[in-house]
Each structure stands twice: as structure tokens, then as C-alpha cells.
Design a protein around this motif. Structure first.
Motif, mmCIF file in Angstrom:
data_model
loop_
_atom_site.group_PDB
_atom_site.id
_atom_site.type_symbol
_atom_site.label_atom_id
_atom_site.label_comp_id
_atom_site.label_asym_id
_atom_site.label_seq_id
_atom_site.Cartn_x
_atom_site.Cartn_y
_atom_site.Cartn_z
ATOM 1 N N ALA A 1 0.851 -1.196 0.000
ATOM 2 C CA ALA A 1 0.000 0.000 0.000
ATOM 3 C C ALA A 1 0.882 1.239 0.000
ATOM 4 N N ARG A 2 0.764 2.037 -1.060
ATOM 5 C CA ARG A 2 1.547 3.273 -1.154
ATOM 6 C C ARG A 2 0.612 4.463 -1.342
ATOM 7 N N ARG A 3 0.986 5.560 -0.717
ATOM 8 C CA ARG A 3 0.184 6.774 -0.797
ATOM 9 C C ARG A 3 1.137 7.959 -0.978
ATOM 10 N N PHE A 4 0.812 8.849 -1.911
ATOM 11 C CA PHE A 4 1.657 10.013 -2.174
ATOM 12 C C PHE A 4 0.821 11.276 -2.012
ATOM 13 N N VAL A 5 1.376 12.250 -1.297
ATOM 14 C CA VAL A 5 0.685 13.520 -1.048
ATOM 15 C C VAL A 5 1.580 14.660 -1.504
ATOM 16 N N LEU A 6 1.054 15.503 -2.379
ATOM 17 C CA LEU A 6 1.792 16.674 -2.861
ATOM 18 C C LEU A 6 1.145 17.930 -2.297
ATOM 19 N N VAL A 7 1.919 18.667 -1.490
ATOM 20 C CA VAL A 7 1.473 19.943 -0.931
ATOM 21 C C VAL A 7 2.182 21.033 -1.719
ATOM 22 N N SER A 8 1.448 21.718 -2.592
ATOM 23 C CA SER A 8 2.093 22.618 -3.557
ATOM 24 C C SER A 8 1.063 23.557 -4.160
ATOM 25 N N ASP A 9 1.562 24.644 -4.762
ATOM 26 C CA ASP A 9 0.650 25.500 -5.538
ATOM 27 C C ASP A 9 0.406 24.933 -6.932
ATOM 28 N N LEU A 10 1.087 23.826 -7.243
ATOM 29 C CA LEU A 10 0.912 23.073 -8.500
ATOM 30 C C LEU A 10 1.410 23.824 -9.733
ATOM 31 N N LEU A 11 2.197 24.858 -9.523
ATOM 32 C CA LEU A 11 2.687 25.655 -10.654
ATOM 33 C C LEU A 11 4.159 25.313 -10.930
ATOM 34 N N GLU A 12 4.357 24.267 -11.707
ATOM 35 C CA GLU A 12 5.698 23.880 -12.146
ATOM 36 C C GLU A 12 6.346 25.031 -12.906
ATOM 37 N N HIS A 13 7.629 25.296 -12.577
ATOM 38 C CA HIS A 13 8.333 26.362 -13.299
ATOM 39 C C HIS A 13 9.816 26.028 -13.398
ATOM 40 N N ASP A 14 10.278 25.840 -14.625
ATOM 41 C CA ASP A 14 11.690 25.644 -14.918
ATOM 42 C C ASP A 14 12.115 26.792 -15.818
ATOM 43 N N PRO A 15 12.967 27.705 -15.340
ATOM 44 C CA PRO A 15 13.361 28.858 -16.152
ATOM 45 C C PRO A 15 13.955 28.475 -17.501
ATOM 46 N N ASN A 16 14.521 27.274 -17.569
ATOM 47 C CA ASN A 16 15.149 26.832 -18.815
ATOM 48 C C ASN A 16 14.349 25.731 -19.512
ATOM 49 N N GLY A 17 13.120 25.571 -19.099
ATOM 50 C CA GLY A 17 12.324 24.495 -19.691
ATOM 51 C C GLY A 17 10.841 24.763 -19.572
ATOM 52 N N PHE A 18 10.104 23.736 -19.167
ATOM 53 C CA PHE A 18 8.646 23.825 -19.136
ATOM 54 C C PHE A 18 8.169 24.646 -17.942
ATOM 55 N N SER A 19 7.137 25.452 -18.170
ATOM 56 C CA SER A 19 6.565 26.262 -17.098
ATOM 57 C C SER A 19 5.054 26.343 -17.261
ATOM 58 N N LEU A 20 4.354 26.144 -16.171
ATOM 59 C CA LEU A 20 2.905 26.266 -16.185
ATOM 60 C C LEU A 20 2.455 27.717 -16.031
ATOM 61 N N TYR A 21 3.403 28.630 -15.975
ATOM 62 C CA TYR A 21 3.061 30.053 -15.988
ATOM 63 C C TYR A 21 2.856 30.553 -17.423
ATOM 64 N N VAL A 22 3.265 29.749 -18.393
ATOM 65 C CA VAL A 22 3.139 30.135 -19.806
ATOM 66 C C VAL A 22 1.709 29.887 -20.284
ATOM 67 N N GLU A 23 1.169 30.812 -21.027
ATOM 68 C CA GLU A 23 -0.192 30.692 -21.546
ATOM 69 C C GLU A 23 -0.322 29.444 -22.431
ATOM 70 N N GLY A 24 -1.349 28.656 -22.184
ATOM 71 C CA GLY A 24 -1.609 27.484 -23.013
ATOM 72 C C GLY A 24 -0.795 26.261 -22.662
ATOM 73 N N ALA A 25 0.024 26.337 -21.596
ATOM 74 C CA ALA A 25 0.825 25.172 -21.212
ATOM 75 C C ALA A 25 -0.091 24.070 -20.685
ATOM 76 N N ASP A 26 0.092 22.860 -21.199
ATOM 77 C CA ASP A 26 -0.712 21.736 -20.733
ATOM 78 C C ASP A 26 0.111 20.456 -20.821
ATOM 79 N N TYR A 27 -0.506 19.342 -20.437
ATOM 80 C CA TYR A 27 0.225 18.079 -20.379
ATOM 81 C C TYR A 27 0.660 17.626 -21.768
ATOM 82 N N ALA A 28 -0.202 17.770 -22.770
ATOM 83 C CA ALA A 28 0.139 17.337 -24.125
ATOM 84 C C ALA A 28 1.362 18.095 -24.644
ATOM 85 N N ARG A 29 1.410 19.387 -24.371
ATOM 86 C CA ARG A 29 2.562 20.183 -24.827
ATOM 87 C C ARG A 29 3.833 19.742 -24.121
#
Length: 263
Positions: A179-207
């Protein structure tokens, strides 16, 4: 020679019966001592050494942005809720994202839940000592870890995805655990200055999948809980990130279930 009288024979039989009762009681007491004795545990983690780990809950905290007092209260509530779910000798790990080393979240606490003081048998254990050991080995350590988790410090990156890969690859959180359980406490806004960022307009999982060449980390058969930290200035981005990124992410990751707390 006179044969023993009936009264004497009766006393002898009664004596043998009493001796048998005493030996049976001593045997039962010895058996109870063995059965009720606490199992052997590792001195550092308090996990059993005579049986495989049955359950592991992993809490990952994103404190790369300042945690306001309400966020800290939420983190405490989440930790208390998850601890309350544990059974004896289940493991609880608390870690914090590390922007300097994204692939290595900082482990702040990782121990198994020992027997509660009220479960101590006064015939074989000292309840007061059990309470002291409980506080010292588990509760106090967890309190200290929670205080540390709240002070990650502002960073230029929020490497949530790297943190998830690290958790999924942690041998102490392997698929061998039932039995495994994972809990993420976060604002959920991934941000990599040199890569993918959820602050960018239209960013989604497919992209992200198309541009990064990466896939979701392996969370097969893991119960996942997201505990979002509200950021009023980015409320719209947070809502979009949850629906357009994190739900499909954990779906592909194979999560057994996905629960999302209210903001």
C-alpha cells in the motif's frame, strides 16, 4: 502395610491438579509474553526488521515560494491527517523540494509509526516510558520536520516534476510495498526557467509530453492526494494547471486514485 485412606488419596490428587493448574498458568503467561512482546525494529526508522514494510505514505512539500501562515496551517493539517491514517509500523516520509538539486528532494523525516502508548501492556512494558519514546522518536521528530518544511525559501524554480521522478525512483517507496500513498502539498505551478513552465499561456500536459520527450513518473497503484496551496494572484493558472496538466499526468502515471483537496 495400611493402604492410604480415601482422604489421603483425594489430597494427593488435588495436589497434582493444583500443580497442573500452576504449570498451565505459567505456560500461558510465558506464551502471552512472547505474543505480546513488541517486534524488533530498526533504531533509526523504527520500522520492523522481522517483516516487510506493509504501507508507506510519502508527503512532498513545495515551499519554493513563501508559505503564508494559512499555508503552514494547511501543511500541519495534512500531516496530521496522514499520520492518523497510519497503522502500527506503517512508514511516513516528509520531504521538501530542493531547487538547487531538483532530482534530490530533501528528506526531512522518514520513520515508521511505533506502537501507541495506550497499546503498551503494563505487565510487560512501562506505559510512561512508552509515551516518552513515542514523543521523542516520532512526534517530536515530525514536528521538527514540519517546521523545516515550511522554510524552503523562495527560489527561481519550482521543480515539481523532478521531485515526482525522485519519489517514484526512491527504493524505499518501491512497488514491492503493498500500500503506497503520495501527497503533494504545492501550488501546482511547475516552473523551470530553462524548460517547461505552467506560468506560460496554453501550457498543458500534451505540450509538455511533446516538447520535453519525457513521460509521467511511475505511480502505478499509488493513491495520490493533491493538497493545493492557494496563490490568489495566480488562481486562474492554478485551476488550468490542475485540469489541463496534473489530472492527465497522474492518469498516465497509473495512479490508483487521485484526490484533490479544496483550495
Amino acid at each position: 502395610m495400611r493402604r492410604p485412606g480415601r482422604a489421603a488419596r483425594g489430597k494427593s490428587i488435588l495436589g497434582l491438579v493444583l500443580i497442573g493448574v500452576v504449570f498451565a498458568a505459567l505456560g500461558a503467561f510465558a506464551l502471552a509474553a512472547v505474543l505480546m512482546k513488541a517486534p524488533p525494529v530498526d533504531a533509526e526508522t523504527l520500522c520492523r526488521t522481522d517483516a516487510p514494510l506493509a504501507a508507506h505514505t510519502f508527503i512532498l512539500v513545495d515551499s519554493t515560494d513563501r508559505l503564508e501562515p494559512r499555508h503552514r496551517r494547511k501543511l500541519r493539517a495534512v500531516a496530521d491527517q496522514e499520520r492518523a491514517r497510519l497503522h502500527q509500523y506503517d512508514r511516513l516520509t516528509l520531504a521538501r523540494l530542493n531547487p538547487r538539486r531538483p532530482q534530490e528532494p530533501t528528506i526531512l523525516f522518514s520513520k515508521c509509526l511505533p506502537r501507541a502508548p495506550e497499546d503498551a501492556n503494563p505487565l510487560f512494558e512501562n506505559p510512561r516510558l512508552a509515551r516518552e519514546q513515542w514523543d521523542a522518536a516520532f512526534q517530536s521528530a515530525l514536528d521538527q520536520a514540519l517546521r523545516s518544511a515550511q522554510h524552503g525559501g523562495a527560489g527561481s524554480a519550482s521543480p515539481i516534476l523532478a521531485g515526482l521522478r525522485a519519489v517514484a525512483a526512491d527504493p524505499d517507496f518501491s512497488s514491492a510495498i503493498a500500500a503506497r500513498r503520495f501527497v503533494l502539498v504545492s501550488d501546482l505551478l511547475e516552473h523551470d526557467p530553462n524548460g517547461f513552465s505552467l506560468y506560460v499561456e496554453g501550457a498543458d500536459y500534451a505540450r509538455w509530453r511533446a516538447t520535453s520527450g519525457n513521460a509521467a513518473a511511475d505511480f502505478e497503484n499509488v493513491d495520490v492526494r493533491l493538497a493545493p496551496l492557494d496563490r490568489p494572484d495566480h488562481a486562474a493558472r492554478q485551476a488550468a494547471a490542475l485540469d489541463a496538466f496534473w489530472r492527465p499526468y497522474f492518469d498516465e502515471a497509473g495512479a490508483k486514485s487521485l484526490g484533490v483537496d479544496p483550495y
